[in-house]
Scaffold this active site. Sequence first.
Site, PDB file in Angstrom:
ATOM      1  CD  GLU A  96      32.044  41.395  32.968  1.00  0.00           C
ATOM      2  OE1 GLU A  96      31.976  42.314  33.805  1.00  0.00           O
ATOM      3  OE2 GLU A  96      33.122  40.950  32.522  1.00  0.00           O
ATOM      4  CB  THR A 192      32.485  48.051  33.758  1.00  0.00           C
ATOM      5  OG1 THR A 192      33.271  48.021  34.959  1.00  0.00           O
ATOM      6  CG2 THR A 192      33.363  48.406  32.571  1.00  0.00           C
ATOM      7  CG  ASN A 292      44.485  48.091  40.625  1.00  0.00           C
ATOM      8  OD1 ASN A 292      43.380  47.744  40.217  1.00  0.00           O
ATOM      9  ND2 ASN A 292      45.309  48.808  39.896  1.00  0.00           N
ATOM     10  CG  ASP A 337      45.260  44.477  39.226  1.00  0.00           C
ATOM     11  OD1 ASP A 337      44.530  45.344  39.737  1.00  0.00           O
ATOM     12  OD2 ASP A 337      44.960  43.860  38.184  1.00  0.00           O
ATOM     13  CE  LYS A 364      41.527  41.808  40.252  1.00  0.00           C
ATOM     14  NZ  LYS A 364      42.397  42.730  39.486  1.00  0.00           N
ATOM     15  CD1 TRP A 428      34.751  40.478  36.503  1.00  0.00           C
ATOM     16  CD2 TRP A 428      32.563  40.120  36.780  1.00  0.00           C
ATOM     17  NE1 TRP A 428      34.302  39.741  35.441  1.00  0.00           N
ATOM     18  CE2 TRP A 428      32.971  39.511  35.576  1.00  0.00           C
ATOM     19  CE3 TRP A 428      31.227  40.031  37.182  1.00  0.00           C
ATOM     20  CZ2 TRP A 428      32.085  38.804  34.761  1.00  0.00           C
ATOM     21  CZ3 TRP A 428      30.340  39.318  36.370  1.00  0.00           C
ATOM     22  CH2 TRP A 428      30.771  38.724  35.182  1.00  0.00           C
ATOM     23  CB  VAL A 584      44.870  39.188  29.240  1.00  0.00           C
ATOM     24  CG1 VAL A 584      44.393  38.425  30.466  1.00  0.00           C
ATOM     25  CG2 VAL A 584      46.353  39.489  29.352  1.00  0.00           C
ATOM     26  CB  CYS A 649      42.988  43.696  23.640  1.00  0.00           C
ATOM     27  SG  CYS A 649      42.210  44.992  24.606  1.00  0.00           S
TER      28      CYS A 649
HETATM   29 CA    CA Z   1      43.012  46.387  38.305  1.00  0.00          CA
END
Ligand code: CA
Length: 728
Positions: A96, A192, A292, A337, A364, A428, A584, A649
Site C-alpha cells: 500500500e 500500518t 471510528n 465505522d 468513508k 485509505w 472480507v 479474513c
Molecule cells: Ca475501522
Amino acid sequence: MAKRVFSAALLGCAALALAACNASKNESLSAGASLDDAEKASETLLKTGGNGDDWGAIGFSYDEQRFSPLKDIDASNVGQLGIAWTADLDDARGQEATPVVVDGVMYVSHAWSKVSAWDAATGKLLWKFDPKVPGERAVHACCDVVNRGVAVWGDKLFVGALDGRLIALDKKTGTEVWSTQTFDAERPYTITGAPRVVKDMVLIGNGGAEFGVRGYVTAYDADTGKERWRFYTAPNPNKEKDGAASDDIFASKANATWSDKGEWQTSGGGGTVWDAIVYDKDLDQIYLGVGNGNPWNHGTRSNGQGDNWFLSSVVALDASTGAYKWHYQETPAETWDYTATQPIILAEQQVDGKPVKVLYHAPKNGFFFTIDRATGRLIDAKPFVDGINWATGYDLKTGRPIENPEARFYKTGKPFIAIPGALGAHNWHPMSFNPATGLVYIPAQQIPQAYLNDMTELDKRKIVGFNVGTSLTGTLLPDDKAAFRAAVAATTGRLVAFDPRTGKVAWSVAHPAAWNGGTMTTAGNLVFQGTSTGRFRAYAADTGKQLLDLDMQSGIVSAPSTFRVGGVQYVAFMTSKGGAFPLVAGVAGGVTRKVPNIPRLVVLKIGGTAKLPAPPASTTLAWNPPPQFGTAAQVAAGKAHFGRYCIVCHGDSAIGNGFTPDLRVSGTLANADAWKGVVLDGMLKDRGMVSFAKVLTPADAEALRAYVIDRSNWTKANLPDAAAPVGR
Ligand code: CA
C-alpha cells in the site's frame, strides 16, 4: 538552475503576505525551485516540494496534494509510457505504500513493515530491512499486514512496524539507528500508517479500533526516539488525567461527550489515527484524521448518548506541543465505522471572493468536506458518490449531518443496509489535488453493508477478533442466488474528479469493481491510477479522457509517485491485491477475484522497453467438497462463529477472493484433526493464522467445519461460476 515559480497558489503565501514569507531563505524558496543537498536534507523539500525531481514524502510535500510540477510526461506522450524496470517483492500480501524518492534513491515500505531502497533509475537494489514482525501479530490487523510508507528526514528514514515499533534507519545503509515501542503490545494495536516528520519530531498513530483500543498520536524526537508529546483521541477510561497534551480539552469539554455508562470504558473507545497526520506549514499546526469508535455500536459504546469526541473528526493541534486548537466532527456519535482517517489535503481556495486556507477531506461517510484550516469552520459538505442513505446532507450553520433516523439500527432494532458501508465510499487509497484544474481525484467506491444490533456479542467480549457490537454474522448473505448476484452488482468503483468550488463531480470514470488504487496528478494535466482489475491508467486531469491503459497482470491498490533522474521523468507504483476488501469481500469481489495478486515494484518511463515477467499460470483448484455433516443447529452455530472470527479474513460465506486461502477447498476440511490443528492448535501461526483456542472450543471448531463444508457444497451447486475458488 533557475528557480521558477509554477503556481502562486502553491506558495502557501497570499501575494499580500509575500514579505513575511521571505523572512528566511528556506521559506523564500518557491514551489518548483531546484534545491541543493542541504535544502533537500532539511524541511525545505517538504515545505516546497522542490522542482519535482524528488518525491520527498508519501504525499509529495507537507500539503500532501500528491501533485507533481513535472510535465515532461503530458497528454502528447503519456501513451508511450513503458516499463523502465520492475522488481518482484517477497510477500504476497497488500503493498500500500507510495514510493518516496530523494536524490535518485527510492525508499519504499512493504507488507510486514519491510523497507527497501533502490537506485530509482536503474532498479538496482541498495538495501533491504526486515523488522521481523512476529507472524501472529496479523490477527490484530483488521485489514492486512500492510504498511503505507516511510518518512525520509536528513540522514535517516522512519517506518512504523505492525507490532508497534517506530524504527529509525540509516538512509544510506538501512541499518537501525533507534527503535521505540509506541504501544502496549499486549493490546490489539497495530501500525500500518506512515510516520510524518515535523520540526525534528516523528509523529505516529496506531490502529485497532475494531478490536478494542484507545487511540492516540505520539511525537518522538527524530534523533533519539524520546517522546515529546502525546495526544489521546478517546477519553481516559476513568476520565482522569493522562499527563498528556490532550488532558485539558478532555477535562474541559471532551469527557462530557461520553456517557459514564458504556462499553468504551472497557474497550478503550477506539478513535485510532491510523493514516492521516498532516502538517500545516502555514499555520504551524497538525491535523489528525481520527477513526471510528469501539464498539461501533453507539448504543453500547456510550449508552446511545453524546457525540463522543474525537471519533470521526479532524483534530488540529499545535505542532510543537500537541495542544488542542480545534476539531470538526464529521460523523457525530459514529456507529457505522465511518472513520475520518482518510488522507487530508491542504490547499487554498477562493471562498466568497477571498483566498482561504482550506483542507479537503473525503472520508468513508461519502461527503466531501471543505474546512477552514484557521478556525475549523465547515465551509461545505457535499456527496462525492451517489446513493448515500445514512444522511441527506449537512446543515452548514451547525456543521452537523441531517441523518436518516432508520440508519441508527441500535435505536430502531431493525437492520439497516447502509450506503456507504464500513469499507467506505473512500477508504485509505490516496486522493490527489491539481491546483491547475482545482479538482480532487478520489478513488471512490460503492460497497453497501447491513448493520444489525447485537448486544450479545459484547456480553461475550472476547480477547481475539472484532468487538464491534454489530452483528457481522447477520450480514452474511442468505441461501439465495439472487442475493449473491445482487451483492456483486452493487459493489463498484469510480474515479471521481470532484470540484470543491462547486461541490459537484466534474467528471468520473466507472470501474467494474471496488478497491482501486490511489491517485497522483501532475502539471502535465494528467491523473494516474491503478485498478483492482490489473490496469494502470492515465487520464487528462481536466476532462477525464483516458490516455493510457497498461496491463499490469495484478490488482493495484497503492498510489503512484513520479520523479526525475538524469532529465528523465519516471512513474513508480506497486502492484498487489491487499487490505480489507480482498480479505472480507468474498463473492462481492466480483471480477477481481480472478485477478492475480503479484507483489511487485513497477517503474515506467517514456519509451521504456522492459517486459513484465511471464504471468503466473492460471490454476484451476479442485473443488470437491466433503459430504455435509452435522445438525442444522451445528451449522448455524458454525455460521455464528464464522461471522464473529473468520469472515474478516476469509470472506462472506467462506468464499475467498484469491488473496487468503479459500477455506472451501482447504485440504484440512475433510479431516477433523487437521482442521483442529490449524484452528485451535495454531499450526499456521507464523503465517498469521493464530490459535483461536482462547475463544473457541473443540465443539465450536467442529461446528465451523460443518458450516464451511455446507457453504462449499451450496456455492458449488448454486454459484459454480461466480463463486468458483480461485488460486492465489
Ligand atoms: Ca475501522
